[in-house]
Design an enzyme around this catalytic site. Structure first.
Site, PDB file in Angstrom:
ATOM      1  N   LYS A   1       7.013   1.623   8.697  1.00 52.70           N
ATOM      2  CA  LYS A   1       5.992   1.273   7.759  1.00 52.70           C
ATOM      3  C   LYS A   1       4.695   1.992   8.404  1.00 52.70           C
ATOM      4  CE  LYS A   1       5.210  -1.876   4.935  1.00 52.70           C
ATOM      5  NZ  LYS A   1       4.970  -0.962   3.650  1.00 52.70           N
TER       6      LYS A   1
ATOM      7  N   GLU B   1      -0.472  -4.977   6.224  1.00 54.16           N
ATOM      8  CA  GLU B   1       0.846  -5.088   5.710  1.00 54.16           C
ATOM      9  C   GLU B   1       1.869  -5.836   6.304  1.00 54.16           C
ATOM     10  OE1 GLU B   1       1.697  -0.845   3.515  1.00 54.16           O
ATOM     11  OE2 GLU B   1       1.974  -0.817   5.650  1.00 54.16           O
TER      12      GLU B   1
ATOM     13  N   ASP C   1       8.436   3.745   4.647  1.00 50.08           N
ATOM     14  CA  ASP C   1       8.559   5.097   5.011  1.00 50.08           C
ATOM     15  C   ASP C   1       9.898   5.506   5.371  1.00 50.08           C
ATOM     16  OD1 ASP C   1       5.694   5.941   4.783  1.00 50.08           O
ATOM     17  OD2 ASP C   1       5.336   4.625   6.490  1.00 50.08           O
TER      18      ASP C   1
ATOM     19  N   LYS D   1      14.259   7.495   1.653  1.00 48.89           N
ATOM     20  CA  LYS D   1      13.857   6.647   2.329  1.00 48.89           C
ATOM     21  C   LYS D   1      14.874   6.081   3.314  1.00 48.89           C
ATOM     22  CE  LYS D   1       9.610   7.624   1.054  1.00 48.89           C
ATOM     23  NZ  LYS D   1       8.797   8.766   1.669  1.00 48.89           N
TER      24      LYS D   1
ATOM     25  N   THR E   1       0.914  -1.267  -0.031  1.00 46.15           N
ATOM     26  CA  THR E   1      -0.093   0.063  -0.088  1.00 46.15           C
ATOM     27  C   THR E   1       0.762   1.339   0.009  1.00 46.15           C
ATOM     28  OG1 THR E   1      -1.838  -1.036   1.213  1.00 46.15           O
ATOM     29  CG2 THR E   1      -1.733   1.252   1.401  1.00 46.15           C
ATOM     30  N   GLY E   2       0.404   2.167  -0.578  1.00 49.73           N
ATOM     31  CA  GLY E   2       1.199   3.529  -0.633  1.00 49.73           C
ATOM     32  C   GLY E   2       1.455   4.133  -2.134  1.00 49.73           C
ATOM     33  N   SER E   3       2.175   5.045  -2.176  1.00 46.50           N
ATOM     34  CA  SER E   3       2.338   5.696  -3.547  1.00 46.50           C
ATOM     35  C   SER E   3       3.485   4.882  -4.448  1.00 46.50           C
ATOM     36  CB  SER E   3       2.779   7.208  -3.456  1.00 46.50           C
ATOM     37  OG  SER E   3       3.849   7.063  -2.593  1.00 46.50           O
ATOM     38  N   THR E   4       4.413   4.175  -3.623  1.00 49.72           N
ATOM     39  CA  THR E   4       5.471   3.416  -4.560  1.00 49.72           C
ATOM     40  C   THR E   4       4.677   2.117  -4.980  1.00 49.72           C
ATOM     41  OG1 THR E   4       7.121   4.456  -3.323  1.00 49.72           O
ATOM     42  CG2 THR E   4       7.752   2.632  -4.782  1.00 49.72           C
TER      43      THR E   4
ATOM     44  N   GLY F   1       6.075  -0.611  -0.223  1.00 47.63           N
ATOM     45  CA  GLY F   1       7.054   0.541   0.029  1.00 47.63           C
ATOM     46  C   GLY F   1       7.384   0.351   1.408  1.00 47.63           C
TER      47      GLY F   1
END
EC number: 5.3.1.6
Length: 236
Positions: A96, A105, A86, A123, A28-31, A84
């Site tokens: 994360k 996740e 953080d 990151k 999950t997330g933008s990447t 991904g």
């Protein structure tokens, strides 16, 4: 080179890891969203995989791309998870949960034989903690749980503030599982293992965003002029 370009570059490096017939955890997330788009292209070209999404947002994105999906009840053991992060340090310890999906996740990552992180190189940090550490907590007794988390943070040698996460609308955020998120703004976490153990000792804590000993590798994309340079921590 923009951040979305770097995320796509990291995702592109991960795509060859996905083999025909794999049972795949999808983060999950933008990447992860960049990875989903590329995976969808491969699926439409004939690649056969079954994905297990880590959030409702990921499920919707995968369905939009035509990626076949299942649940962990259907596939309790996965071949690979791509997700991904953080933050990631040199020992492949992660923070994360910026997307509030940390519980699912972590469940999916631990159910996988391998986990590979994709991220832009910003990151990659020397010490975890600049990014707020999410802690997912039960709504029942949240005030008491928050105070217990504060005590656990202090015992682990950390300082900072604890803030309940809210939606952009101002409403308190609830996870897909109906829990709240406490963001621990600590600045640095000198001993992630000690903090992890302390948080686990708090009864109201459902999960926290420290992923320790879970990731096998991290694919990191950095900009050099107009070019993305991809490096790997760990072994793919």
């Amino acid at each position: 080179m923009s951040a979305p370009d770097l995320k796509r570059a990291a995702a592109e490096r991960a795509i060859p890891l996905v083999e025909d017939g794999m049972r795949l955890g999808i983060g999950t997330g933008s990447t992860a969203a960049a990875f989903i788009k590329l995976l969808g292209e491969r699926v439409r070209a004939g690649l056969k995989v079954t994905g297990v999404p880590t959030s409702e947002a990921t499920r919707i994105a995968c369905e939009r791309e035509g990626i076949p999906l299942a649940t962990l009840e259907d596939l309790p053991e996965l071949d690979l998870t791509i997700d991904g992060a953080d933050e990631v340090d040199g020992s492949l310890r992660l923070i994360k949960g910026g997307g509030a999906a940390l519980l699912r996740e972590k469940i999916v990552a631990v159910a996988s034989r391998r986990m590979v992180v994709i991220a832009d190189a910003s990151k990659h940090v020397e010490t975890l903690g600049a990014f707020p550490l999410p802690v997912e907590v039960n709504l029942f007794g949240i005030g008491a749980t928050t105070r217990a988390v504060e005590a656990a943070v202090a015992r682990a040698g950390c300082t900072g503030e604890i803030v309940r996460r809210h939606e952009a609308s101002g409403a308190p955020l609830l996870t897909d599982g109906g829990h709240a998120i406490l963001d621990l703004r600590l600045g640095r976490i000198p001993d992630p293992e000690a903090l992890s153990a302390g948080l686990w000792a708090v009864p109201g804590v459902v999960e926290h965003g420290l992923f320790l000993g879970i990731a096998d590798a991290a694919i990191l994309a950095a900009a050099e002029g107009d070019t993305a340079v991809v490096s790997v921590l760990g072994r793919l």
